[in-house]
Design a protein around this motif. Structure first.
Motif, PDB file in Angstrom:
ATOM      1  N   TRP A  45       0.823  -1.213   0.000  1.00 14.73           N
ATOM      2  CA  TRP A  45       0.000   0.000   0.000  1.00 14.73           C
ATOM      3  C   TRP A  45       0.855   1.260   0.000  1.00 14.73           C
ATOM      4  CZ3 TRP A  45      -4.008  -2.219  -1.566  1.00 14.73           C
ATOM      5  CH2 TRP A  45      -4.435  -3.428  -1.047  1.00 14.73           C
ATOM      6  N   GLU A  46       1.987   1.240   0.704  1.00 19.97           N
ATOM      7  CA  GLU A  46       2.848   2.418   0.758  1.00 19.97           C
ATOM      8  C   GLU A  46       3.404   2.757  -0.629  1.00 19.97           C
ATOM      9  OE1 GLU A  46       4.463   5.708   2.384  1.00 19.97           O
ATOM     10  OE2 GLU A  46       3.190   4.298   3.463  1.00 19.97           O
ATOM     11  N   LYS A  47       3.930   1.761  -1.327  1.00 17.79           N
ATOM     12  CA  LYS A  47       4.474   1.986  -2.675  1.00 17.79           C
ATOM     13  C   LYS A  47       3.353   2.391  -3.626  1.00 17.79           C
ATOM     14  CE  LYS A  47       8.913   1.009  -3.163  1.00 17.79           C
ATOM     15  NZ  LYS A  47       9.853   1.916  -3.774  1.00 17.79           N
ATOM     16  N   SER A  48       2.208   1.765  -3.502  1.00 18.63           N
ATOM     17  CA  SER A  48       1.082   2.126  -4.359  1.00 18.63           C
ATOM     18  C   SER A  48       0.715   3.582  -4.154  1.00 18.63           C
ATOM     19  CB  SER A  48      -0.128   1.230  -4.080  1.00 18.63           C
ATOM     20  OG  SER A  48      -1.203   1.578  -4.924  1.00 18.63           O
ATOM     21  N   ARG A  49       0.648   4.011  -2.896  1.00 16.06           N
ATOM     22  CA  ARG A  49       0.318   5.410  -2.583  1.00 16.06           C
ATOM     23  C   ARG A  49       1.350   6.362  -3.195  1.00 16.06           C
ATOM     24  NH1 ARG A  49      -0.422   4.773   2.476  1.00 16.06           N
ATOM     25  NH2 ARG A  49      -2.679   4.736   2.368  1.00 16.06           N
ATOM     26  N   GLU A  50       2.642   5.992  -3.127  1.00 13.47           N
ATOM     27  CA  GLU A  50       3.690   6.837  -3.715  1.00 13.47           C
ATOM     28  C   GLU A  50       3.475   7.010  -5.217  1.00 13.47           C
ATOM     29  OE1 GLU A  50       7.589   5.285  -2.843  1.00 13.47           O
ATOM     30  OE2 GLU A  50       7.124   5.097  -0.706  1.00 13.47           O
ATOM     31  N   TRP A  51       3.114   5.924  -5.902  1.00  5.62           N
ATOM     32  CA  TRP A  51       2.923   6.004  -7.356  1.00  5.62           C
ATOM     33  C   TRP A  51       1.631   6.716  -7.725  1.00  5.62           C
ATOM     34  CZ3 TRP A  51       6.649   6.000 -10.591  1.00  5.62           C
ATOM     35  CH2 TRP A  51       7.843   5.381 -10.251  1.00  5.62           C
ATOM     36  N   VAL A  52       0.608   6.599  -6.881  1.00  3.54           N
ATOM     37  CA  VAL A  52      -0.623   7.373  -7.104  1.00  3.54           C
ATOM     38  C   VAL A  52      -0.281   8.859  -7.040  1.00  3.54           C
ATOM     39  CG1 VAL A  52      -2.837   8.021  -6.089  1.00  3.54           C
ATOM     40  CG2 VAL A  52      -2.260   5.608  -6.331  1.00  3.54           C
TER      41      VAL A  52
END
Length: 99
Positions: A45-52
């Motif tokens: 979720w952390e990496k996904s949030r960064e890419w969002v």
């Protein structure tokens, strides 16, 4: 550049993103969306949030007044299906609280 239909690794997608960032910011936004999707699928979720956030930052630099301006140029990136239209509203809808 990765094949648009096969499932690319996140490392391949990140490498592609870096190349596109220097040459084609719209393609980079599409790749950032794909990376956010891929990391979400993996449960990171952390990496996904960064890419969002990266995708949203890139999209801020583009007009979004007409359908033509927000139409994606590819159907998929590295095996991740892209929406037909890419703009802040779509990203926030698809990623919810990650956005």
């Amino acid at each position: 550049m990765t094949n648009q239909t096969r499932a690319a690794s996140v490392q391949e997608l990140e490498s592609t993103f870096q190349q596109e960032l220097a040459t084609d910011r719209w393609a980079a936004a599409e790749s950032a969306y794909a990376l956010a999707s891929r990391y979400r699928e993996q449960g990171d979720w952390e990496k996904s949030r960064e890419w969002v956030k990266q995708c949203l930052q890139l999209l801020e630099g583009f007009p979004a007044d007409t359908m033509e301006q927000v139409a994606t140029t590819r159907t998929s990136v590295g095996g991740v299906a892209l929406p037909n239209y890419l703009h802040e509203g779509v990203v926030r809808e698809r990623f919810g609280e990650l956005a």
